[in-house]
Design an enzyme around this catalytic site. Structure first.
Site, PDB file in Angstrom:
ATOM      1  N   LYS A 223      38.539  28.222  45.383  1.00 38.49           N
ATOM      2  CA  LYS A 223      37.243  28.866  45.201  1.00 38.49           C
ATOM      3  C   LYS A 223      36.112  28.121  45.901  1.00 38.49           C
ATOM      4  O   LYS A 223      36.222  26.967  46.295  1.00 38.49           O
ATOM      5  CB  LYS A 223      36.958  29.049  43.718  1.00 38.49           C
ATOM      6  CG  LYS A 223      37.758  30.216  43.131  1.00 38.49           C
ATOM      7  CD  LYS A 223      37.179  30.715  41.834  1.00 38.49           C
ATOM      8  CE  LYS A 223      37.813  32.060  41.452  1.00 38.49           C
ATOM      9  NZ  LYS A 223      37.286  32.567  40.175  1.00 38.49           N
ATOM     10  N   ARG A 257      45.734  30.462  37.230  1.00 31.71           N
ATOM     11  CA  ARG A 257      45.865  31.480  38.271  1.00 31.71           C
ATOM     12  C   ARG A 257      45.814  30.764  39.618  1.00 31.71           C
ATOM     13  O   ARG A 257      44.850  30.053  39.913  1.00 31.71           O
ATOM     14  CB  ARG A 257      44.736  32.496  38.146  1.00 31.71           C
ATOM     15  CG  ARG A 257      44.880  33.733  39.031  1.00 31.71           C
ATOM     16  CD  ARG A 257      43.777  34.730  38.693  1.00 31.71           C
ATOM     17  NE  ARG A 257      43.935  35.986  39.420  1.00 31.71           N
ATOM     18  CZ  ARG A 257      43.411  36.258  40.599  1.00 31.71           C
ATOM     19  NH1 ARG A 257      42.663  35.332  41.212  1.00 31.71           N
ATOM     20  NH2 ARG A 257      43.598  37.419  41.192  1.00 31.71           N
TER      21      ARG A 257
END
Length: 278
Positions: A223, A257
């Protein structure tokens, strides 16, 4: 703490489960459409299972801004993939969507969980999920999916309290809709309406968020917040993603995840063995 996915139950006392990511989108922030093709996405899912994925999360619309994807287009992207994967792999399937109708059709096609980054903005999402006996993921987001939020601010500059209050409220809504606690998962929503500093604060606060009493999902893989403070391009963030996973699991996250399932599986297995060694 326990997690139920379909008919399967997971003891999360020491073990974290790994959620592999399959994006059937042409503009995914990470793979940039590399797996948009159906055959490639199915092959990727099979490889992720071989690498140790406990869950496969299938999405058809990226979280960030981009060209509009209407309901029919999203259904065309995810439902055939879920149907095919339901026949080809033996792990639970999750659908990454904030639309109740997509979730409903995905459950009918074989998915057992709905991963909703909108925090249940669609009023039918929880009733649809409860009727299907599905697991739900409640994610914090400040505005809404697909909406730019370049300068997010929180009351008293306390992002952790704001997120904890939001997630506690969404968990209670899910329970009132008839979804049992072992089928409710919480996600702090790193990068979703947060600065990189706020995302780091939330990662550090994972123990507080896990104390809400529901399985906590960590979605940090590759991210922006990892790239911003380390000055890394998106294809350089794997080591940072594994470090974030290790810290998150140590602090109570029990679903991770990940794009790099093999590396994440190893991190989770080492930590489980360490926790069990006592």
């Amino acid at each position: 703490m326990r997690l139920r996915l379909g008919e399967r139950e997971y003891d999360l006392t020491t073990r974290a489960v790994v959620m592999g990511v399959v994006n059937r989108t042409p503009d995914s922030f990470y793979d940039q459409g590399r797996y948009f093709d159906m055959d490639r996405s199915l092959k990727l899912a099979e490889e992720l299972v071989t690498d140790g994925a406990d869950i496969i999360d299938v999405g058809g619309v990226k979280a960030g801004p981009g060209p509009e994807v209407d309901l029919e287009e999203e259904l065309d992207r995810v439902i055939p993939a879920i149907e095919a994967l339901h026949d080809r792999i033996d792990v639970p399937l999750s659908v990454d969507t904030w639309r109740a109708e997509v979730a409903r059709q995905a459950y009918a096609a074989g998915a057992v969980a709905g991963n909703d980054i909108s925090g249940f903005a669609d009023p039918e999402y929880l009733p649809v999920s409860a009727a299907a006996n599905a697991t739900v993921v409640a994610t914090h987001i400040r505005l809404a999916p697909r909406v730019r939020d370049p300068e997010p601010a929180y009351p008293d500059d306390d992002v952790v309290t704001a997120v904890a209050d939001f997630l506690g409220d969404r968990a209670r809504r899910a329970e009132r809709a008839g979804i049992p606690p072992e089928r409710i998962v919480l996600d702090a929503g790193l990068d979703l309406g947060k600065t990189w500093q706020q995302s780091l604060a939330l990662l550090r606060a994972s123990e507080r968020l896990s104390d809400l009493g529901y399985p906590l999902l960590l979605s940090a893989s590759n991210k922006t917040f990892l790239g911003r403070f380390l000055d890394l391009e998106i294809d350089e963030r794997n080591d940072a993603s594994l470090a974030a996973a290790a810290l998150g699991v140590t602090l109570g996250c029990r679903i991770v995840r990940a794009h790099d399932v093999k590396g994440t599986r190893r991190v989770c297995d080492v930590l489980a063995a360490t926790l069990e060694a006592a």
